[in-house]
Design a protein around this motif. Sequence first.
Motif, PDB file in Angstrom:
ATOM      1  N   ILE A   2      -5.422  -1.833   3.025  1.00 52.27           N
ATOM      2  CA  ILE A   2      -4.405  -2.637   3.703  1.00 52.27           C
ATOM      3  C   ILE A   2      -5.003  -3.954   4.191  1.00 52.27           C
ATOM      4  N   TYR A   3      -6.301  -3.956   4.499  1.00 51.11           N
ATOM      5  CA  TYR A   3      -6.976  -5.205   4.876  1.00 51.11           C
ATOM      6  C   TYR A   3      -6.952  -6.179   3.698  1.00 51.11           C
ATOM      7  N   SER A   4      -7.289  -5.709   2.523  1.00 47.69           N
ATOM      8  CA  SER A   4      -7.275  -6.566   1.329  1.00 47.69           C
ATOM      9  C   SER A   4      -5.855  -7.008   0.993  1.00 47.69           C
ATOM     10  N   ALA A   5      -4.905  -6.090   1.121  1.00 45.61           N
ATOM     11  CA  ALA A   5      -3.516  -6.440   0.830  1.00 45.61           C
ATOM     12  C   ALA A   5      -2.996  -7.484   1.826  1.00 45.61           C
ATOM     13  N   PHE A   6      -3.405  -7.371   3.077  1.00 46.52           N
ATOM     14  CA  PHE A   6      -3.045  -8.353   4.110  1.00 46.52           C
ATOM     15  C   PHE A   6      -3.486  -9.745   3.676  1.00 46.52           C
ATOM     16  N   LYS A   7      -4.713  -9.861   3.196  1.00 46.91           N
ATOM     17  CA  LYS A   7      -5.244 -11.160   2.791  1.00 46.91           C
ATOM     18  C   LYS A   7      -4.509 -11.726   1.587  1.00 46.91           C
ATOM     19  N   PHE A  62       2.236 -16.153   1.935  1.00 45.43           N
ATOM     20  CA  PHE A  62       2.415 -16.869   3.200  1.00 45.43           C
ATOM     21  C   PHE A  62       1.376 -16.493   4.261  1.00 45.43           C
ATOM     22  N   ILE A  63       0.277 -15.824   3.851  1.00 45.64           N
ATOM     23  CA  ILE A  63      -0.790 -15.482   4.790  1.00 45.64           C
ATOM     24  C   ILE A  63      -1.999 -16.372   4.510  1.00 45.64           C
ATOM     25  N   ALA A  64      -2.601 -16.923   5.589  1.00 44.67           N
ATOM     26  CA  ALA A  64      -3.839 -17.692   5.457  1.00 44.67           C
ATOM     27  C   ALA A  64      -4.987 -16.701   5.298  1.00 44.67           C
ATOM     28  N   GLU A  65      -5.487 -16.557   4.098  1.00 42.61           N
ATOM     29  CA  GLU A  65      -6.423 -15.482   3.750  1.00 42.61           C
ATOM     30  C   GLU A  65      -7.656 -15.454   4.648  1.00 42.61           C
ATOM     31  N   ASP A  66      -8.226 -16.619   4.939  1.00 43.12           N
ATOM     32  CA  ASP A  66      -9.481 -16.663   5.690  1.00 43.12           C
ATOM     33  C   ASP A  66      -9.317 -16.279   7.156  1.00 43.12           C
ATOM     34  N   THR A  67      -8.091 -16.173   7.636  1.00 37.36           N
ATOM     35  CA  THR A  67      -7.888 -15.844   9.048  1.00 37.36           C
ATOM     36  C   THR A  67      -7.786 -14.343   9.292  1.00 37.36           C
ATOM     37  N   VAL A  68      -7.645 -13.540   8.242  1.00 37.89           N
ATOM     38  CA  VAL A  68      -7.484 -12.099   8.403  1.00 37.89           C
ATOM     39  C   VAL A  68      -8.806 -11.498   8.880  1.00 37.89           C
ATOM     40  N   ASP A  69      -8.755 -10.770   9.986  1.00 35.66           N
ATOM     41  CA  ASP A  69      -9.960 -10.262  10.641  1.00 35.66           C
ATOM     42  C   ASP A  69      -9.728  -8.819  11.056  1.00 35.66           C
ATOM     43  N   ILE A  99      -5.132  -5.245  13.105  1.00 32.70           N
ATOM     44  CA  ILE A  99      -5.827  -6.221  12.262  1.00 32.70           C
ATOM     45  C   ILE A  99      -5.202  -7.580  12.537  1.00 32.70           C
ATOM     46  N   LEU A 100      -6.044  -8.586  12.766  1.00 30.11           N
ATOM     47  CA  LEU A 100      -5.563  -9.913  13.131  1.00 30.11           C
ATOM     48  C   LEU A 100      -5.440 -10.811  11.909  1.00 30.11           C
ATOM     49  N   GLY A 101      -4.560 -11.816  12.010  1.00 35.66           N
ATOM     50  CA  GLY A 101      -4.408 -12.788  10.937  1.00 35.66           C
ATOM     51  C   GLY A 101      -3.481 -13.913  11.336  1.00 35.66           C
ATOM     52  N   ASN A 102      -3.244 -14.812  10.406  1.00 32.73           N
ATOM     53  CA  ASN A 102      -2.322 -15.933  10.626  1.00 32.73           C
ATOM     54  C   ASN A 102      -1.518 -16.204   9.362  1.00 32.73           C
ATOM     55  N   HIS A 103      -0.296 -16.645   9.555  1.00 35.20           N
ATOM     56  CA  HIS A 103       0.482 -17.149   8.431  1.00 35.20           C
ATOM     57  C   HIS A 103      -0.023 -18.531   8.050  1.00 35.20           C
ATOM     58  N   VAL A 122       3.344  -3.772   4.469  1.00 31.36           N
ATOM     59  CA  VAL A 122       3.003  -2.624   5.319  1.00 31.36           C
ATOM     60  C   VAL A 122       3.848  -1.414   4.929  1.00 31.36           C
ATOM     61  N   ALA A 123       5.128  -1.652   4.660  1.00 29.50           N
ATOM     62  CA  ALA A 123       6.020  -0.553   4.292  1.00 29.50           C
ATOM     63  C   ALA A 123       5.619   0.098   2.967  1.00 29.50           C
ATOM     64  N   ALA A 124       4.948  -0.650   2.097  1.00 27.93           N
ATOM     65  CA  ALA A 124       4.528  -0.120   0.803  1.00 27.93           C
ATOM     66  C   ALA A 124       3.132   0.494   0.855  1.00 27.93           C
ATOM     67  N   SER A 125       2.459   0.416   1.994  1.00 35.53           N
ATOM     68  CA  SER A 125       1.099   0.925   2.124  1.00 35.53           C
ATOM     69  C   SER A 125       1.098   2.407   2.493  1.00 35.53           C
ATOM     70  N   ALA A 126      -0.101   2.979   2.583  1.00 37.01           N
ATOM     71  CA  ALA A 126      -0.231   4.374   2.984  1.00 37.01           C
ATOM     72  C   ALA A 126       0.148   4.591   4.444  1.00 37.01           C
TER      73      ALA A 126
END
Length: 930
Positions: free
Chosen positions: A630-635, A639-646, A702-706, A726-730
């Motif tokens: 889900i961390y990788s999918a978040f990135k 519309f997500i700024a990939e480098d901000t996902v932490d 998990i933190l991030g930014n659009h 998120v709805a499609a994740s485990a």
Amino acid sequence: PSLRSLQIDSRFIVIWSRNAAKAIYRDIQKLKKNPSLVSKHHIPSYQMSDKPQTEPMSGNNVFRKTYQSAGNALSSFLGKIYFKFGLIIGGAPMITILVSLICVIALGMGILNLDEETRSDKLWVPTDSQAQDDKLFVDDHYQSNLRLQDVAMTVNRKEADLALGGQTGVLQPEVLDQLLILHNHLAAVNVTFEGETLEYSDLCVQRGESCMTINLLELFHYNASRWASVELIRAVVNGNDTRTVSGNMMDVKLVLGGILYDASGNILDANAIQMLYFLNNNEVKQSDGSYLDTRAEAWEEVWLNKLESLEDDPALRLLDRVWLSFRSFSDEFGGAITADIAMLQVAILCNLIYATVMLSRWSRGCLGFRGMVVVGGIISVGMSVFAAYGFCSAIGIMFTPLMGVMPFLLLGIGVDDMFVLVNSLDEVDETLPIKQRLAVALSHAGPSITLTSLTDFFAFIIGSNTSLPALSAFCIYCSFGILFDFVLQISFFAAVLCLDMRVKASRRPDCAWCCTKEPVKGVTCCGCKKEEDILKHFIRDRVATPLRDWRLKVGVLGIFALITTFGILGCVQIQVEADVNDFIPAGSYLVDFFDVVDENFVDVGASCEIYFLEGVDYTDPAVWGNLEIIYSAFKQTEFIAEDTVDSWFHEFYAQRTFTPATFYRELELFLESSGSVYKSSVIFANTSTPETQQSQILTSRILGNHLKLSKSHDQVKGMDALRAMVAASAFKDQAFAYGDQYLQYEQYKEIENEAVQNLGLCLAAVSVVVILLVVNPIASVLVIISVGLVVMDVVGYMHHWGLSIDSVTVIMLVLALGLSVDYSAHLGHSFMHLHGNNDDRMVLAMSGMGVAVFNGAMSTFIAVSVLAGSQSYVFITFFKQLFLCTTLGVAHGLLLLPVLLSLVGPAPYDEIVLDLAEVDENVKESPDFT
């Protein structure tokens, strides 16, 4: 008396006695045989045209006949009811006024329970939205409510030419030196509040052991030797390990704007830089209903003053600074609204002046002045506002800042009703006793006012069925305000009219300075010659009469077809947009701030997080794999700024080796060392810390930014995309996506549907009430078409004027619907009471009721025009929408609708015949009747 010395009312026949009725009938027969006996300037209510009267709808259609009979019965019933009511009011005006005041005071006492709501999430976010539920969870477990302080900077070009050889980038040692000076000034701000000295460290959001601050200097550990050259600076910002002094990773795109890259993608320089500081937000409800964190507000005020005092500091000459504080919005918006309050007062004053000018009968000199009447009408509107505030507060409806708009709506509706009632009174024979004059006026104006008031009332009641709490409360307050205004217009204001007639009958004018000499035939008390009403003369002779020509009718229909076409084009193109910049008044320092930010910081936008609910077994190796997935999918989410996902787990997994049995022991060590920055992202099941007890994780995030998204629909897409991931994740049943801005995004997502649904339901309510009260299907349909076209055109021309659908315009659309009903319904109802062929009835309706409608709209238009010079978005929008409403409403109500009625209008109601015995009895009670 002879008919030649009487004014025959154009809407009904009043029979004063059985003998007089017979005389009137004989004179009517003479007039029919010799129409030249009638003044060329007077069109009586009896059929005088040589053209045959329009026949009722053809055939033996039982349905149509039933409607016609029902319409006649309802018209007669209401007319008689209002006639009796008028006799009661006219017989005891002072008692009526006293009873009205007592009732209003009783209703208004509920204002003691008034509870104002000012929090935006409680006003504009649908109560059943996902974001509302998610916010409750986040607020319960995390410090989610932050107060942002932001300083954005660019290099002063003039100073750069002198000190940097023309280099205007911010990644220069000299620039960072001055940035450190500024930071030290701001971090040292303190304020004495209620005897306590508050430092930044006392109020800031803690991240690990230090205050949460996003500042490029943290990458250099605030050590000037680490940025001694451009090469050192570039090495740090392009390094793989961008850890700050507090240990957390930093995406430099958060603090650098207008970044310049080389061919390899490395950062060379940037046009802007910003520093962000975060305070805890511990808001408490104040006595005025607002929510404030007074400690933080006091510190922010000193922080803002410090920035202003440093503007001319030579030690900071390289930096052009713009800034924003959490309190800046309320300061600037409140200042703009306060500045416009005086303008709003001027607008209301203009409304009063126009009403006084147009209601007064200047051809009668000082005796025609109706200042007391206008004041009485405005007082009745004020009473209705007070009663609505009190009643709605008493039944538990929340009070919001929107309620400040309600008096303007009620003023427009109330003044319109006032014109209708006074116009009807002016057309009644003045030789009648005062009580009878008022009764006759009410018997005609009452049903028309009832139609429009009940239509508005039910439209707003239905409109309250919305998921936006502020809009729902606004509709409820307005509906009861309209209801109370209706009751007070036909009681309190009618009593004021009765008193005014008594004053005029004793030749005592409103103005004390007027002369009171005895009347001279054909001359007023001040020596002025009597003249006909100019506006009525103009509408009748210059507008209504020419419309008898079929060629002009075709031209009117063609023009309105064109207007409607452009309105439809605007409707299909209008956007749902909400830009906070729209609300910032011109000249505010926030304008400069957002100009710099929007121009340079275009990569990273609003924060967003993935929250995990209770029940996740973090010691399960399968869960570890899913957390990484889900961390990788978040990135990778759109519309997500990939480098901000932490992710705390991703860092923990990379730095530590652990098994299910050692998971919590290793996590404890991680959070107390290199992972201390993630303490706020891992919440344990009890208040014990991992040092004293290995508690299980209750929730984590998990933190991030659009990405930086400027369009509302893109922001909604970004929210929906993350939720879908998120709805499609485990973790579809154990996690959710949420961000601080999602409450606003939920509003953007619903506002279009709410606007369509609300207007649709309101129009449906209008249609039902019009059909029930007008009864005739053709007349009802024509009135409904007119109102619907006005609303559609207002929406369409909003787009052409640069407006979009947002929380402000949707409120004004409901208000515009309420006003536009009056412009059409009054005239349509009047047409049904007039006799003659359709062209005659059109002319009579326009020159009678049309004058009242025009005056009511014009008074609103003049008041709204004053707001054109406003500096606030709310009042500018108010001006534009009501400008469209009044111009389009009057155009449809006084041009399109009359033409349609003249072409396909139905047969009129039967004349209202009052009970002769009742009239005789009332006449006997009036000694001045002759």
